[in-house]
Design an enzyme around this catalytic site. Sequence first.
Site, mmCIF file in Angstrom:
data_model
loop_
_atom_site.group_PDB
_atom_site.id
_atom_site.type_symbol
_atom_site.label_atom_id
_atom_site.label_comp_id
_atom_site.label_asym_id
_atom_site.label_seq_id
_atom_site.Cartn_x
_atom_site.Cartn_y
_atom_site.Cartn_z
ATOM 1 N N PHE A 132 0.837 -1.206 0.000
ATOM 2 C CA PHE A 132 0.000 0.000 0.000
ATOM 3 C C PHE A 132 0.876 1.262 0.000
ATOM 4 O O PHE A 132 1.756 1.396 0.847
ATOM 5 C CB PHE A 132 -0.918 -0.010 1.224
ATOM 6 C CG PHE A 132 -2.062 0.958 1.099
ATOM 7 C CD1 PHE A 132 -3.204 0.614 0.389
ATOM 8 C CD2 PHE A 132 -1.990 2.215 1.662
ATOM 9 C CE1 PHE A 132 -4.258 1.500 0.252
ATOM 10 C CE2 PHE A 132 -3.048 3.108 1.529
ATOM 11 C CZ PHE A 132 -4.184 2.756 0.829
ATOM 12 N N ASP A 202 0.802 -3.863 9.157
ATOM 13 C CA ASP A 202 -0.371 -3.062 8.807
ATOM 14 C C ASP A 202 -1.547 -4.032 8.661
ATOM 15 O O ASP A 202 -1.551 -4.883 7.773
ATOM 16 C CB ASP A 202 -0.098 -2.307 7.499
ATOM 17 C CG ASP A 202 -1.199 -1.311 7.175
ATOM 18 O OD1 ASP A 202 -2.349 -1.564 7.578
ATOM 19 O OD2 ASP A 202 -0.904 -0.298 6.516
ATOM 20 N N TYR A 227 -12.184 2.017 9.584
ATOM 21 C CA TYR A 227 -13.343 2.182 8.673
ATOM 22 C C TYR A 227 -13.517 1.048 7.672
ATOM 23 O O TYR A 227 -14.437 1.079 6.877
ATOM 24 C CB TYR A 227 -13.266 3.521 7.942
ATOM 25 C CG TYR A 227 -11.960 3.774 7.207
ATOM 26 C CD1 TYR A 227 -11.730 3.215 5.964
ATOM 27 C CD2 TYR A 227 -10.972 4.581 7.767
ATOM 28 C CE1 TYR A 227 -10.542 3.441 5.297
ATOM 29 C CE2 TYR A 227 -9.776 4.807 7.107
ATOM 30 C CZ TYR A 227 -9.561 4.228 5.867
ATOM 31 O OH TYR A 227 -8.387 4.438 5.216
ATOM 32 N N LYS A 228 -12.627 0.055 7.668
ATOM 33 C CA LYS A 228 -12.767 -1.041 6.709
ATOM 34 C C LYS A 228 -13.613 -2.150 7.352
ATOM 35 O O LYS A 228 -14.785 -1.946 7.590
ATOM 36 C CB LYS A 228 -11.381 -1.502 6.252
ATOM 37 C CG LYS A 228 -10.713 -0.410 5.404
ATOM 38 C CD LYS A 228 -9.297 -0.723 5.002
ATOM 39 C CE LYS A 228 -8.765 0.415 4.133
ATOM 40 N NZ LYS A 228 -7.313 0.345 3.946
ATOM 41 N N ARG A 376 -11.727 -5.587 -7.469
ATOM 42 C CA ARG A 376 -11.688 -6.216 -6.138
ATOM 43 C C ARG A 376 -13.095 -6.552 -5.672
ATOM 44 O O ARG A 376 -14.005 -5.711 -5.711
ATOM 45 C CB ARG A 376 -11.050 -5.283 -5.101
ATOM 46 C CG ARG A 376 -9.584 -5.028 -5.302
ATOM 47 C CD ARG A 376 -8.959 -4.447 -4.045
ATOM 48 N NE ARG A 376 -9.661 -3.262 -3.548
ATOM 49 C CZ ARG A 376 -9.285 -2.585 -2.473
ATOM 50 N NH1 ARG A 376 -8.249 -2.982 -1.755
ATOM 51 N NH2 ARG A 376 -9.964 -1.510 -2.095
#
Length: 417
Positions: A132, A202, A227-228, A376
């Site tokens: 990322f 992470d 928030y995921k 995705r």
Amino acid sequence: MARVLSREAALARDRADPLAARRERFSLPDGLIYLNGNSLGPLPTAVPGHLARVIEQEWGRGLIRSWNPPPTGAGWVEAPRRVAARLAPLIGAAADEVLVADSTSVNLFKLLWAAMRLRPERPIVLAEAGDFPTDHYLAQGLAALDPRRQLRCVPAGEIGAELNERVAVLLLSHVHYRSGARHDLAGLTARAHAVGALTLWDLAHSAGAMPLALSAWGADFAVGCGYKFLNGGPGAPAFLYVARRHQSAAHNPLQGWFGHAHPFAFSAEYEPAPDIGRWQVGTPPILGLAALEAALTVFDGVDLQALNAKSQSLAEVALAWLDGPLAEAGFELLTPRAPEARGSQLSLAHPQAWPLSQALIAEGVIVDFRAPDVLRLGLAPLYLRHVDVYDAMARLHRLWTEGRWQAPRFAQPLPVT
Ligand SMILES: *Cc1c(COP(=O)(O)O)cnc(C)c1O
């Protein structure tokens, strides 16, 4: 397990699903299939009422008194630790090893700096090429602040061979955002420790989707998103983990007053809090914390092994379509097939991934796209049904065979993908 090939078989899996009732704890728009909980979790029904109470009573009536602990106030000052204590079991940590604060990016900065400082003679931060971007941007920024340091990025398969006495920190996403591949967190941590390096994980794409055991696996540091899969809402505060053995020696480079041992002494000198509290920087975002706190209640009583089993079971439904009716459509599965080697998403490379993603969204299947060519499918196990995955794949198949994704409007670029 047998492959799901019929819609009836998907419905049968839903009837047998021990997590089926959790779906009722989310406010999901009718008729929409949401395969993007890995980017932004949906709204838990517990959130609006709780947030309204915090706004109207704690803020509206309590005003500044709400900062203090009960019975005087509403305990706002304790919120970063209180919410962290709720989150800790989801990552296999003790409550006093976790803090909810800032964003994932800012937490990475703080912990990466601290971890490098614990290995002052070692120049290298070792990372996976193509991980990322924010993680690597921050590491590059830290190397610019301290020119003795450098970020070294290597393909996943070379990480083990690159671990040596020059590596200060191994910085990795547990589950890769683009491919959905999952690293062996315990195994790589042990290999890093064998050469004296520290690990910073992470957990953006694993927390809330699978059981994690940071303490048992020996992780040194970790960060993750609110928030995921944790469903804390857009821009929710993030979390960080510092193993207890590092807590007195590791220092937060962002020495803000909320990380001070006695913020309200207003002393001239910085004195870090003796515990996890030192990783705070400024005034905590109380409304964001309140939303995340209510959101985390959806995990109460959830067996995380069952959660992981469900996400693998959802993936089987999609894989059966990819291996069957969609086999000729040219999708390349980037996600490993072995259940223990993947997270809770499937990533499909395809030259037409962008218009296909836009056409799917227009058909009520929310997916996302990652440049340059990845579609995705997020398979969040708390609220998705097998039949949702079945129907989403059926729509993808129909779109493909009918060629409707070729409409010019689906080729239009958008600023956020
Ligand atoms: C989503 C994500 C982030 C997000 O960081 P923010 O600071 O919340 O924008 C960081 N790292 C990874 C691996 C992610 O997937």
